[in-house]
Write an enzyme that holds these catalytic residues in place. Structure first.
Site, short mmCIF file in Angstrom:
data_model
loop_
_atom_site.label_atom_id
_atom_site.label_comp_id
_atom_site.label_asym_id
_atom_site.label_seq_id
_atom_site.Cartn_x
_atom_site.Cartn_y
_atom_site.Cartn_z
NE ARG A 34 -4.15 -1.85 1.81
CZ ARG A 34 -4.88 -2.49 2.70
NH1 ARG A 34 -4.56 -2.43 3.97
NH2 ARG A 34 -5.93 -3.19 2.33
CE LYS A 218 -19.22 -14.97 8.42
NZ LYS A 218 -19.26 -13.85 9.35
N GLY A 374 -8.56 -8.20 -0.57
CA GLY A 374 -7.30 -8.57 0.07
C GLY A 374 -6.91 -10.02 -0.11
N GLY A 397 -13.78 -3.83 -0.45
CA GLY A 397 -15.15 -3.30 -0.48
C GLY A 397 -15.33 -2.24 -1.56
P1 AMP Z 1 -13.68 -13.18 2.55
O1 AMP Z 1 -13.05 -12.20 3.49
O2 AMP Z 1 -15.15 -13.37 2.74
O3 AMP Z 1 -13.27 -12.95 1.11
O4 AMP Z 1 -13.09 -14.59 2.96
C1 AMP Z 1 -11.75 -14.95 2.84
C2 AMP Z 1 -11.50 -16.10 3.75
O5 AMP Z 1 -12.34 -17.17 3.41
C3 AMP Z 1 -10.08 -16.63 3.67
O6 AMP Z 1 -9.40 -16.27 4.84
C4 AMP Z 1 -10.28 -18.13 3.56
O7 AMP Z 1 -9.47 -18.86 4.45
C5 AMP Z 1 -11.74 -18.31 3.92
N1 AMP Z 1 -12.30 -19.54 3.33
C6 AMP Z 1 -12.28 -19.94 2.07
N2 AMP Z 1 -12.83 -21.16 1.93
C7 AMP Z 1 -13.22 -21.55 3.15
C8 AMP Z 1 -13.83 -22.73 3.68
N3 AMP Z 1 -14.16 -23.74 2.88
N4 AMP Z 1 -14.07 -22.79 5.01
C9 AMP Z 1 -13.73 -21.77 5.82
N5 AMP Z 1 -13.14 -20.62 5.39
C10 AMP Z 1 -12.90 -20.51 4.07
#
Ligand code: AMP
Length: 416
Positions: A34, A218, A374, A397
């Site tokens: 950054r 999520k 990220g 975001g």
């Molecule tokens: P996000 O911030 O929603 O983009 O989520 C990113 C995070 O999702 C990363 O730190 C990954 O480790 C996690 N992630 C990806 N696949 C899975 C999974 N099957 N179970 C739990 N966490 C996950």
């Protein structure tokens, strides 16, 4: 005004950058991407013969002073990145009048973390939204935010907005401050110009097939962008933790996999919308599961909707890797946000690596690929693919909101 048109000779420029860099427990920077991102804009001001007042947030101090998030820790790194012998530091960004006034051309002043002040975000602190007095407190805080922004503006002759990562926030330093400058004295920095152009490239010049890959943990945090993409893409690959909310919605067995029980209907409505819009929705069919959430967990490959009790899906399985590879091949526009699995664990990173390689290969065959958020950026870096994709955004975001077609407050403040 554009930054290229502006001659900063004899001018003090206040520049909003994103220096929200990760620090280790000794306060050392572990990733300076950054800082490097802001360097072209900052150097242009100095090269023209101007002076710099740099402002940023770091972390989430929630309106309170927190020495662990002090920007004082990074001032020497900023000096090194700019090639100057010293960066002066203003420990109280609302009381930097004298330091700003004394600043000579060619000098650099870094202000303390803006978010030590609740006025930066403009949200009342210590009062619940449900409290009847909340609205009044918010109004009062908005007034204080305007005053804070005016104070920051008073330090300089012109304002540059170059913090794409926070451009989707209407904060004192990212948007409100721009009201204090006329059109000839405010502009986007080079990083912002590049980011905005990359989004425009995807949205206004879509070459088909357009394939989006949405992963991460999520569905709830990404539902806005997913629904929006369903009106734009030809194919949508959904992966990562959100897979299991979809499996559960159809009565699948998902063991201990991450799931949002209250979002099962959301998953079904995403499928409905995809069908209605003629978008091909691609979900994983098999998973690499672990018997715990750890890199050293025992592994089991099984169908994503028949995961035995005691196991959790942590990566996409071999069939899914192949299916995703084929779904990405031949794409001409690609957006990737969020890993396919828990890529931070080397033993569960294979799926995210395959996705990254497929994106790189499609790019080599002529696709425009935009990677943002990220975690997907960390993925691309981890697998050494950064040079093989078209554009890596610094925004999470902000990027997603821009792709949704929302006008970012940080851009609107400059361009109207
Ligand atoms: P996000 O911030 O929603 O983009 O989520 C990113 C995070 O999702 C990363 O730190 C990954 O480790 C996690 N992630 C990806 N696949 C899975 C999974 N099957 N179970 C739990 N966490 C996950």
């Amino acid at each position: 005004m554009t930054i290229n048109e502006m001659n900063f000779a004899g001018k003090k420029a206040i520049v909003r950058v994103d220096f929200n860099v990760p620090l280790n427990e000794n306060g050392q920077i572990t990733d300076d991407t950054r800082i490097r991102g802001a360097v072209p804009t900052l150097k242009k001001v100095l090269a023209d013969g101007g002076a710099l007042i740099i402002m940023s947030h770091m972390g989430k101090p929630k309106g309170k002073v927190n020495p662990k998030m002090s920007l004082g820790q990074i001032k020497d790194a900023v000096a090194a990145a700019l090639g100057v012998s010293e960066v002066k530091f203003a420990p109280d960004c609302a009381k930097a009048d004298e330091q700003a006034a004394a600043l000579k051309m060619g000098e650099v002043l870094l202000l303390e973390n803006l978010r030590f002040y609740p006025e930066e975000e403009g949200k009342p602190v210590g009062i619940d939204k449900a409290d009847p007095a909340y609205d009044e407190a918010k109004k009062e805080m908005k007034g204080r935010q305007k005053d804070f922004a005016k104070k920051l503006a008073s330090y300089a002759d012109c304002y540059i907005m170059d913090a794409f990562g926070t451009a989707h926030r209407k904060h004192a330093s990212t948007a409100v401050i721009a009201d204090s400058f006329d059109a000839d004295h405010k502009m986007l920095g080079y990083l912002m110009e590049k980011e905005v152009a990359a989004v425009d490239n995807v949205l206004s010049n879509i070459k088909r097939p357009f394939v989006a890959i949405m992963g991460g943990s999520k569905v709830s945090t990404k539902i806005g962008i997913i629904e929006n993409l369903l009106g734009k893409v030809d194919r949508l690959i959904l992966c990562g933790g959100m897979t299991y909310t979809f499996m559960k919605a159809h009565g699948g067995e998902i063991g201990n996999s991450i799931v949002e029980e209250d979002k099962l209907d959301v998953a079904l409505s995403v499928e409905e919308l995809a069908k209605k819009n003629g978008v091909e929705l691609v979900l994983g069919t098999d998973s690499v599961c672990g018997d715990s959430f750890s890199n050293d967990a025992k592994q089991l490959v099984c169908p994503s909707n028949a995961i035995p009790a005691g196991w959790e899906g942590l990566d996409i399985g071999p069939d899914t890797r192949e299916a995703f590879r084929n779904a990405i091949k031949g794409a001409k526009t690609i957006l990737w946000n969020g890993p396919a699995g828990v890529f931070e664990f080397d033993n569960f990173a294979a799926g995210s690596r395959v996705v990254g390689e497929a994106v790189a290969e499609a790019t080599e065959e002529g696709a425009f690929s935009l990677i943002g958020g990220g975690d997907s950026v960390a993925c691309v870096n981890k697998f050494g693919l950064a040079d093989r994709v078209s554009y890596i955004s610094t925004g999470g975001g902000a990027l997603l909101e821009a792709i949704e077609g929302k006008v970012l407050p940080g851009v609107a403040a400059i361009r109207g």
